[in-house]
Design a protein around this motif. Structure first.
Motif, PDB file in Angstrom:
ATOM      1  N   PRO A  17      -4.798 -10.195  10.691  1.00 20.59           N
ATOM      2  CA  PRO A  17      -4.521 -10.118   9.067  1.00 20.59           C
ATOM      3  C   PRO A  17      -4.675  -8.638   8.489  1.00 20.59           C
ATOM      4  CG  PRO A  17      -6.427 -11.302   9.654  1.00 20.59           C
ATOM      5  CD  PRO A  17      -6.263 -10.576  10.790  1.00 20.59           C
ATOM      6  N   GLY A  18      -3.587  -8.584   7.924  1.00 20.56           N
ATOM      7  CA  GLY A  18      -3.534  -7.082   6.943  1.00 20.56           C
ATOM      8  C   GLY A  18      -2.510  -6.329   7.695  1.00 20.56           C
ATOM      9  N   SER A  19      -1.775  -6.642   9.068  1.00 22.38           N
ATOM     10  CA  SER A  19      -1.125  -6.042   9.440  1.00 22.38           C
ATOM     11  C   SER A  19       0.262  -5.615   8.973  1.00 22.38           C
ATOM     12  CB  SER A  19      -0.639  -6.591  11.040  1.00 22.38           C
ATOM     13  OG  SER A  19      -1.719  -6.602  11.739  1.00 22.38           O
ATOM     14  N   ARG A  20       0.601  -4.441   8.975  1.00 27.68           N
ATOM     15  CA  ARG A  20       1.951  -4.166   8.415  1.00 27.68           C
ATOM     16  C   ARG A  20       3.070  -3.749   9.380  1.00 27.68           C
ATOM     17  NH1 ARG A  20       1.327  -1.357   2.904  1.00 27.68           N
ATOM     18  NH2 ARG A  20      -0.387  -2.735   2.006  1.00 27.68           N
ATOM     19  N   PHE A  21       4.099  -3.642   9.119  1.00 26.36           N
ATOM     20  CA  PHE A  21       5.300  -3.573   9.818  1.00 26.36           C
ATOM     21  C   PHE A  21       6.448  -2.605   9.180  1.00 26.36           C
ATOM     22  CE2 PHE A  21       3.886  -8.029  10.034  1.00 26.36           C
ATOM     23  CZ  PHE A  21       3.900  -8.236  11.460  1.00 26.36           C
ATOM     24  N   ILE A  22       6.906  -1.818  10.116  1.00 24.15           N
ATOM     25  CA  ILE A  22       8.009  -0.821   9.860  1.00 24.15           C
ATOM     26  C   ILE A  22       9.404  -1.442  10.048  1.00 24.15           C
ATOM     27  CG2 ILE A  22       8.986   1.464  10.594  1.00 24.15           C
ATOM     28  CD1 ILE A  22       6.399   2.478  11.472  1.00 24.15           C
ATOM     29  N   VAL A  23      10.180  -1.377   8.822  1.00 23.91           N
ATOM     30  CA  VAL A  23      11.466  -2.064   9.064  1.00 23.91           C
ATOM     31  C   VAL A  23      12.464  -0.974   9.119  1.00 23.91           C
ATOM     32  CG1 VAL A  23      13.215  -3.445   7.776  1.00 23.91           C
ATOM     33  CG2 VAL A  23      10.520  -4.168   7.778  1.00 23.91           C
ATOM     34  N   ILE A  24      13.203  -0.654   9.856  1.00 20.44           N
ATOM     35  CA  ILE A  24      14.164   0.227  10.205  1.00 20.44           C
ATOM     36  C   ILE A  24      15.699  -0.238   9.331  1.00 20.44           C
ATOM     37  CG2 ILE A  24      15.678   1.443  11.927  1.00 20.44           C
ATOM     38  CD1 ILE A  24      13.516   1.065  13.998  1.00 20.44           C
ATOM     39  N   PRO A  25      15.813   0.648   8.350  1.00 16.43           N
ATOM     40  CA  PRO A  25      17.017   0.223   7.481  1.00 16.43           C
ATOM     41  C   PRO A  25      18.192   0.206   8.414  1.00 16.43           C
ATOM     42  CG  PRO A  25      15.968   1.978   6.702  1.00 16.43           C
ATOM     43  CD  PRO A  25      15.200   1.945   8.067  1.00 16.43           C
ATOM     44  N   VAL A  58       7.423   8.309  10.471  1.00 16.30           N
ATOM     45  CA  VAL A  58       6.968   9.652  10.146  1.00 16.30           C
ATOM     46  C   VAL A  58       6.915   9.414   8.364  1.00 16.30           C
ATOM     47  CG1 VAL A  58       7.616  12.095   9.904  1.00 16.30           C
ATOM     48  CG2 VAL A  58       7.393  11.038  11.972  1.00 16.30           C
ATOM     49  N   SER A  59       8.263   8.880   7.910  1.00 21.61           N
ATOM     50  CA  SER A  59       8.402   8.755   6.426  1.00 21.61           C
ATOM     51  C   SER A  59       7.208   8.207   5.967  1.00 21.61           C
ATOM     52  CB  SER A  59       9.635   8.408   6.281  1.00 21.61           C
ATOM     53  OG  SER A  59       9.665   6.610   6.521  1.00 21.61           O
ATOM     54  N   ILE A  60       6.604   7.066   6.770  1.00 21.16           N
ATOM     55  CA  ILE A  60       5.188   6.463   6.223  1.00 21.16           C
ATOM     56  C   ILE A  60       4.061   7.220   6.361  1.00 21.16           C
ATOM     57  CG2 ILE A  60       4.015   4.503   6.642  1.00 21.16           C
ATOM     58  CD1 ILE A  60       6.388   2.794   7.286  1.00 21.16           C
ATOM     59  N   TYR A  61       4.110   7.842   7.569  1.00 18.75           N
ATOM     60  CA  TYR A  61       2.711   8.544   8.187  1.00 18.75           C
ATOM     61  C   TYR A  61       2.522   9.836   7.098  1.00 18.75           C
ATOM     62  CZ  TYR A  61      -0.360  10.718  11.298  1.00 18.75           C
ATOM     63  OH  TYR A  61      -1.569  11.557  11.812  1.00 18.75           O
ATOM     64  N   TYR A  62       3.193  10.714   6.933  1.00 14.39           N
ATOM     65  CA  TYR A  62       2.776  11.941   6.252  1.00 14.39           C
ATOM     66  C   TYR A  62       2.411  11.656   4.755  1.00 14.39           C
ATOM     67  CZ  TYR A  62       3.726  14.711  10.134  1.00 14.39           C
ATOM     68  OH  TYR A  62       3.585  15.449  11.341  1.00 14.39           O
ATOM     69  N   PRO A  63       3.253  10.585   3.967  1.00 12.82           N
ATOM     70  CA  PRO A  63       2.780  10.319   2.477  1.00 12.82           C
ATOM     71  C   PRO A  63       1.303   9.686   2.483  1.00 12.82           C
ATOM     72  CG  PRO A  63       5.217   9.773   2.703  1.00 12.82           C
ATOM     73  CD  PRO A  63       4.613  10.330   4.205  1.00 12.82           C
ATOM     74  N   HIS A  64       1.068   8.756   3.683  1.00 17.35           N
ATOM     75  CA  HIS A  64      -0.272   8.184   3.653  1.00 17.35           C
ATOM     76  C   HIS A  64      -1.390   9.243   4.120  1.00 17.35           C
ATOM     77  CE1 HIS A  64       1.923   4.308   3.586  1.00 17.35           C
ATOM     78  NE2 HIS A  64       0.552   3.940   3.515  1.00 17.35           N
ATOM     79  N   ILE A  65      -1.156  10.192   4.701  1.00 16.96           N
ATOM     80  CA  ILE A  65      -2.232  11.214   5.270  1.00 16.96           C
ATOM     81  C   ILE A  65      -2.230  12.112   4.025  1.00 16.96           C
ATOM     82  CG2 ILE A  65      -2.471  13.327   6.345  1.00 16.96           C
ATOM     83  CD1 ILE A  65      -3.158  11.017   8.065  1.00 16.96           C
ATOM     84  N   THR A  66      -1.204  12.642   3.195  1.00 12.92           N
ATOM     85  CA  THR A  66      -1.258  13.523   2.173  1.00 12.92           C
ATOM     86  C   THR A  66      -2.149  13.034   0.860  1.00 12.92           C
ATOM     87  OG1 THR A  66       0.696  14.426   2.717  1.00 12.92           O
ATOM     88  CG2 THR A  66      -0.012  14.924   0.514  1.00 12.92           C
ATOM     89  N   HIS A  67      -1.915  11.558   0.731  1.00 12.23           N
ATOM     90  CA  HIS A  67      -2.603  10.775  -0.355  1.00 12.23           C
ATOM     91  C   HIS A  67      -3.698  10.011  -0.048  1.00 12.23           C
ATOM     92  CE1 HIS A  67       1.390  11.408  -1.952  1.00 12.23           C
ATOM     93  NE2 HIS A  67       0.938  11.504  -2.874  1.00 12.23           N
ATOM     94  N   GLY A  68      -4.424  10.402   1.393  1.00 15.23           N
ATOM     95  CA  GLY A  68      -5.732   9.783   1.788  1.00 15.23           C
ATOM     96  C   GLY A  68      -5.706   8.350   1.888  1.00 15.23           C
ATOM     97  N   LEU A  69      -4.682   7.796   2.358  1.00 15.55           N
ATOM     98  CA  LEU A  69      -4.409   6.377   2.561  1.00 15.55           C
ATOM     99  C   LEU A  69      -4.706   6.057   3.873  1.00 15.55           C
ATOM    100  CD1 LEU A  69      -1.653   5.929   0.018  1.00 15.55           C
ATOM    101  CD2 LEU A  69      -4.019   5.191  -0.451  1.00 15.55           C
ATOM    102  N   THR A  70      -5.657   6.258   4.471  1.00  8.86           N
ATOM    103  CA  THR A  70      -5.935   6.312   6.011  1.00  8.86           C
ATOM    104  C   THR A  70      -6.118   4.977   6.429  1.00  8.86           C
ATOM    105  OG1 THR A  70      -8.120   6.971   5.986  1.00  8.86           O
ATOM    106  CG2 THR A  70      -6.451   8.464   6.501  1.00  8.86           C
ATOM    107  N   SER A  71      -6.804   4.202   5.904  1.00  6.64           N
ATOM    108  CA  SER A  71      -7.052   2.604   6.011  1.00  6.64           C
ATOM    109  C   SER A  71      -5.659   1.985   5.864  1.00  6.64           C
ATOM    110  CB  SER A  71      -7.934   2.035   5.007  1.00  6.64           C
ATOM    111  OG  SER A  71      -9.124   2.765   5.126  1.00  6.64           O
ATOM    112  N   ASP A  72      -5.107   2.239   5.094  1.00  6.84           N
ATOM    113  CA  ASP A  72      -3.736   1.524   4.831  1.00  6.84           C
ATOM    114  C   ASP A  72      -2.640   1.762   5.915  1.00  6.84           C
ATOM    115  OD1 ASP A  72      -1.987  -0.391   3.363  1.00  6.84           O
ATOM    116  OD2 ASP A  72      -0.645   1.499   2.740  1.00  6.84           O
TER     117      ASP A  72
END
Length: 105
Positions: A17-25, A58-72
């Motif tokens: 539960p709570g899994s997320r997916f990357i959708v490639i445009p 990468v477009s998801i990873y760096y903003p999450h790391i920068t803003h401390g959203l590691t659980s997400d």
């Protein structure tokens, strides 16, 4: 009557539960090149979904790391994913979501 094994859909276990997916445009998805005009000629270029997926991650990873959203961010990893990090000469590989969250911290 069972279909031949090559036509059977593989069993994919449900994601936690709570899994997320990357959708490639659509515009970022590779387009297969036309077949070569001469039989047995090598293809002109190869399409790579891996490159598009890496760019999307990468477009998801760096903003999450920068803003401390590691659980997400950890929700994007599958249950069998591995995460590694190298700092200086040290290298660490983890495989559980809880360890991935800790490694991101």
């Amino acid at each position: 009557h069972q279909p031949p094994k090559s036509f059977q859909t593989p069993h994919i276990p449900p994601l936690p539960p709570g899994s997320r997916f990357i959708v490639i445009p659509q515009q970022a998805r590779p387009v297969l090149p036309p077949p070569p005009p001469v039989p047995n000629a090598p293809p002109q270029r190869k399409a790579s979904l891996a490159v598009a997926a890496a760019k999307a991650f990468v477009s998801i990873y760096y903003p999450h790391i920068t803003h401390g959203l590691t659980s997400d961010l950890a929700a994007y990893y599958t249950p069998h994913a591995q995460k590694s990090i190298s700092v200086g000469g040290a290298h660490s590989v983890v495989a559980a979501r809880s360890d991935i969250i800790l490694q991101h911290s």
